[in-house]
Design an enzyme around this catalytic site. Structure first.
Site, mmCIF file in Angstrom:
data_model
loop_
_atom_site.group_PDB
_atom_site.id
_atom_site.type_symbol
_atom_site.label_atom_id
_atom_site.label_comp_id
_atom_site.label_asym_id
_atom_site.label_seq_id
_atom_site.Cartn_x
_atom_site.Cartn_y
_atom_site.Cartn_z
ATOM 1 N N LYS A 22 0.854 -1.206 0.000
ATOM 2 C CA LYS A 22 0.000 0.000 0.000
ATOM 3 C C LYS A 22 0.876 1.238 0.000
ATOM 4 O O LYS A 22 0.651 2.175 -0.760
ATOM 5 C CB LYS A 22 -0.867 -0.027 1.248
ATOM 6 C CG LYS A 22 -1.421 1.323 1.673
ATOM 7 C CD LYS A 22 -2.258 1.258 2.918
ATOM 8 C CE LYS A 22 -1.501 1.454 4.188
ATOM 9 N NZ LYS A 22 -1.255 2.850 4.580
ATOM 10 N N ASN A 23 1.919 1.240 0.838
ATOM 11 C CA ASN A 23 2.730 2.448 1.000
ATOM 12 C C ASN A 23 3.710 2.679 -0.143
ATOM 13 O O ASN A 23 4.425 3.678 -0.160
ATOM 14 C CB ASN A 23 3.449 2.423 2.352
ATOM 15 C CG ASN A 23 2.465 2.601 3.496
ATOM 16 O OD1 ASN A 23 1.295 2.927 3.275
ATOM 17 N ND2 ASN A 23 2.907 2.332 4.707
ATOM 18 N N CYS A 117 -4.058 12.037 13.658
ATOM 19 C CA CYS A 117 -4.777 10.753 13.569
ATOM 20 C C CYS A 117 -4.555 10.031 14.895
ATOM 21 O O CYS A 117 -3.890 10.543 15.796
ATOM 22 C CB CYS A 117 -4.286 9.937 12.383
ATOM 23 S SG CYS A 117 -2.734 9.118 12.678
ATOM 24 N N ARG A 122 1.179 14.081 13.698
ATOM 25 C CA ARG A 122 1.619 13.882 12.306
ATOM 26 C C ARG A 122 1.606 15.180 11.488
ATOM 27 O O ARG A 122 0.907 15.307 10.493
ATOM 28 C CB ARG A 122 0.792 12.781 11.652
ATOM 29 C CG ARG A 122 0.934 11.476 12.430
ATOM 30 C CD ARG A 122 0.227 10.334 11.812
ATOM 31 N NE ARG A 122 0.927 9.851 10.622
ATOM 32 C CZ ARG A 122 0.465 8.839 9.879
ATOM 33 N NH1 ARG A 122 -0.665 8.280 10.187
ATOM 34 N NH2 ARG A 122 1.120 8.431 8.812
ATOM 35 N N ASP A 305 5.542 0.166 11.902
ATOM 36 C CA ASP A 305 4.295 -0.455 11.443
ATOM 37 C C ASP A 305 4.190 -1.925 11.839
ATOM 38 O O ASP A 305 3.157 -2.544 11.600
ATOM 39 C CB ASP A 305 4.153 -0.337 9.919
ATOM 40 C CG ASP A 305 3.918 1.108 9.501
ATOM 41 O OD1 ASP A 305 4.023 1.401 8.304
ATOM 42 O OD2 ASP A 305 3.663 1.944 10.394
ATOM 43 N N ARG A 397 -8.114 -0.993 5.173
ATOM 44 C CA ARG A 397 -7.350 0.099 4.534
ATOM 45 C C ARG A 397 -6.018 -0.425 4.005
ATOM 46 O O ARG A 397 -5.477 0.107 3.048
ATOM 47 C CB ARG A 397 -7.067 1.203 5.555
ATOM 48 C CG ARG A 397 -8.281 1.940 6.027
ATOM 49 C CD ARG A 397 -7.897 3.144 6.819
ATOM 50 N NE ARG A 397 -6.883 3.929 6.113
ATOM 51 C CZ ARG A 397 -6.368 5.061 6.586
ATOM 52 N NH1 ARG A 397 -6.744 5.500 7.765
ATOM 53 N NH2 ARG A 397 -5.484 5.751 5.912
HETATM 54 C C1 EPZ Z 1 4.616 6.757 6.430
HETATM 55 O O1 EPZ Z 1 3.832 7.757 7.060
HETATM 56 C C2 EPZ Z 1 3.720 5.536 6.319
HETATM 57 N N1 EPZ Z 1 2.567 5.869 5.481
HETATM 58 C C3 EPZ Z 1 3.262 5.098 7.707
HETATM 59 O O2 EPZ Z 1 2.484 3.915 7.560
HETATM 60 C C4 EPZ Z 1 4.496 4.783 8.546
HETATM 61 O O3 EPZ Z 1 4.086 4.431 9.853
HETATM 62 C C5 EPZ Z 1 5.413 6.016 8.589
HETATM 63 O O4 EPZ Z 1 5.752 6.422 7.250
HETATM 64 C C6 EPZ Z 1 6.704 5.744 9.341
HETATM 65 O O5 EPZ Z 1 7.397 4.689 8.745
HETATM 66 C C7 EPZ Z 1 2.720 5.911 4.133
HETATM 67 O O6 EPZ Z 1 3.792 5.697 3.605
HETATM 68 C C8 EPZ Z 1 1.485 6.234 3.328
HETATM 69 P P1 EPZ Z 1 6.639 10.125 8.512
HETATM 70 P P2 EPZ Z 1 4.377 9.283 7.100
HETATM 71 O O7 EPZ Z 1 6.426 11.410 7.793
HETATM 72 O O8 EPZ Z 1 5.191 9.564 5.912
HETATM 73 C C9 EPZ Z 1 7.014 13.222 12.077
HETATM 74 C C10 EPZ Z 1 0.670 2.519 7.887
HETATM 75 O O9 EPZ Z 1 0.307 1.916 8.894
HETATM 76 N N2 EPZ Z 1 6.903 14.251 11.033
HETATM 77 O O10 EPZ Z 1 7.798 9.264 8.138
HETATM 78 O O11 EPZ Z 1 3.197 10.139 7.389
HETATM 79 C C11 EPZ Z 1 5.744 12.390 12.213
HETATM 80 O O12 EPZ Z 1 4.825 13.030 13.072
HETATM 81 C C12 EPZ Z 1 1.121 3.943 7.988
HETATM 82 O O13 EPZ Z 1 0.738 2.011 6.738
HETATM 83 C C13 EPZ Z 1 7.001 15.589 11.406
HETATM 84 O O14 EPZ Z 1 7.163 15.913 12.588
HETATM 85 O O15 EPZ Z 1 5.316 9.237 8.366
HETATM 86 C C14 EPZ Z 1 6.267 11.094 12.794
HETATM 87 O O16 EPZ Z 1 6.424 11.258 14.192
HETATM 88 C C15 EPZ Z 1 0.917 4.483 9.378
HETATM 89 N N3 EPZ Z 1 6.902 16.539 10.434
HETATM 90 C C16 EPZ Z 1 7.652 10.951 12.142
HETATM 91 O O17 EPZ Z 1 8.011 12.272 11.693
HETATM 92 C C17 EPZ Z 1 6.710 16.223 9.110
HETATM 93 O O18 EPZ Z 1 6.644 17.149 8.278
HETATM 94 C C18 EPZ Z 1 7.673 10.014 10.938
HETATM 95 O O19 EPZ Z 1 6.621 10.412 10.081
HETATM 96 C C19 EPZ Z 1 6.629 14.854 8.757
HETATM 97 C C20 EPZ Z 1 6.729 13.890 9.722
#
Ligand code: EPZ
Length: 417
Positions: A22-23, A117, A122, A305, A397
């Site tokens: 999915k990702n 969420c 996030r 994850d 999802r």
């Molecule tokens: C991706 O989410 C995945 N989703 C998530 O999978 C996964 O858990 C996550 O990466 C971490 O590996 C998709 O790829 C669609 P991040 P993403 O930006 O990109 C903080 C699932 O279950 N952050 O890497 O949204 C954030 O809050 C989902 O399939 C900021 O602070 O995650 C988090 O604490 C859930 N500012 C950390 O970084 C930003 O601008 C990592 O988030 C961006 C992120």
């Protein structure tokens, strides 16, 4: 509201096949915005998030057709609407992935800010800072991101935080910026590599793939391409854990064990028998499980994850294990439900202490997010009795045909309304 009923305990045996990730599918679908030619994607998973993004991209102007079961063609002859409305974005945060490509193609994009969420606030400030570094004007108003850029200019940008979709968003955008872009402190997930390989097939020039520093040479335009989505490493890990916790013996095909190196290392430490080929993973276990500590971190470290699923496993280990969640600030919501099934878990900040082995009993539980729901399924496979899991739309999802796959492995599982 659909529920899942599982009667445990079950011993899983047999073979299942893994679907596309999915990702990986979501950013590759968003990349089709970057060209006015067709993009064909194979191994697209049949999950709700793909359906949601298809709906959104059709609103933007894509002609989307699903050829065989798992092949999707996306064709953006033109951009009909440069907006991503709140009604759609609130159901899927990954909608943020269209912001950069839409801006790069159209010069203007209006995308709803994804709210928080269940697992955390996030924020997306890294996405916005990256776009501004490429020359975009960003305004936030009424819950929307409004981005404008007459033309994007290549630049050097360093992410303050490692972000998966942030890296994907800015990498896609830089492909249509004038000049060269260097991105530092990038995420290195396999899904990002898969996207980069699609972009290169579309004519992009990207170097440093798989590292935390990407070099992108901008093009004036990109062309269509055909590409295959990588197997879902999180789906693979979920079933591997389920097979082991049930003291079963399962073969997982169409997967890429290389993407799960740390998990497999930890499962071996717990005592599991693991063997791999290039695209197959065999897991089995009949003895007592050993406790193993983990902490989640960006790839190639232990994936957040799979944290909830691994915690369900550790409730059955003989001893105490420590699980530290470093990525999200609220990704322990499955613990309350596991406790209701009999687990003994103490939480201190971002560390959960799991005391095993605790017999789990059936209960009526509620899923709170995609991976927490997978954790409850795993616990229900071990629990003695009939467990009912509410809000299974979370599962749908991100997991293709989970009920039928587990039933094929011998689980007593059915979807009920
Ligand atoms: C991706 O989410 C995945 N989703 C998530 O999978 C996964 O858990 C996550 O990466 C971490 O590996 C998709 O790829 C669609 P991040 P993403 O930006 O990109 C903080 C699932 O279950 N952050 O890497 O949204 C954030 O809050 C989902 O399939 C900021 O602070 O995650 C988090 O604490 C859930 N500012 C950390 O970084 C930003 O601008 C990592 O988030 C961006 C992120």
């Amino acid at each position: 509201m659909a529920k899942i009923k599982i009667i445990g305990p079950a011993i899983l045996q047999g073979t299942i096949s893994i679907n596309g990730a999915k990702n990986a599918a979501l950013p590759c679908m968003a990349a089709s915005l970057l060209t006015d030619s067709p993009v064909i994607l194979h191994n697209i998973p049949e999950v709700k998030d793909v359906e949601t993004l298809s709906t959104l991209l059709r609103c933007n102007g894509a002609d989307i057709s699903f050829k065989e079961k798992e092949t999707c063609q996306l064709h953006f002859k033109e951009i009909r609407s440069p907006e991503a409305p709140y009604e759609l974005v609130k159901t899927m945060r990954a909608s943020i992935l269209i912001l950069g490509p839409l801006l790069a193609r159209n010069g203007y994009a209006k995308v709803s800010l994804p709210g928080g969420c269940a697992i955390g606030a996030r924020p997306v400030e890294q996405h916005l800072k990256g776009l501004e570094k490429l020359g975009a004007e960003i305004i936030l108003e009424h819950g929307y991101i409004i981005a404008r850029a007459k033309h994007l200019m290549g630049s050097e940008f360093t992410f303050d935080k490692v972000t998966v979709t942030g890296t994907e968003n800015i990498m896609m955008t830089a492909c249509l910026a004038r000049g060269e872009t260097i991105l530092n402190n990038c995420a290195r997930e396999p899904e990002i590599e898969n996207l980069a390989h699609l972009l290169i097939k579309m004519g992009a020039i990207i170097e440093g793939i798989g590292t935390d520093c990407l070099f992108i040479k901008g093009n004036t335009s990109l062309h269509g391409a055909t590409h295959t989505i990588i197997p879902d490493r999180i789906e693979t890990g979920t079933y591997a854990i389920a097979g082991i916790v049930s003291k079963g013996n399962i073969t997982i095909t169409n997967c890429n064990p290389e993407h799960l190196h740390i998990l497999l290392q930890k499962l071996k430490q717990a005592g599991a028998n693991i063997s791999i080929t290039q695209d197959t993973l065999l897991v089995s276990y009949q003895d007592e499980l050993l406790p193993v500590d983990i902490e989640t971190n960006p790839y190639p470290n232990f994936p957040t994850d799979l944290q909830a699923q691994f915690m369900a496993l550790m409730t059955q280990a003989n001893g105490t294990s420590l699980i530290k969640e470093n990525i999200f600030e609220n990704r322990f919501m499955h613990i309350g439900e596991l406790r209701r099934m009999g687990a003994d878990i103490q939480v201190n900040g971002s560390i959960a202490m799991v005391k095993g082995k605790t017999p789990l009993s059936d209960a009526h539980v509620m899923a709170t997010d995609l991976r927490a729901s997978a954790c409850l399924v795993i616990a229900a496979l071990v629990a003695k009795g009939e467990t009912i899991i509410d809000r299974v739309y979370h599962l749908e999802r991100g997991y293709t045909n989970l009920v039928s796959k587990l039933a094929a492995l011998g689980a007593s599982i059915e979807k009920i309304t």
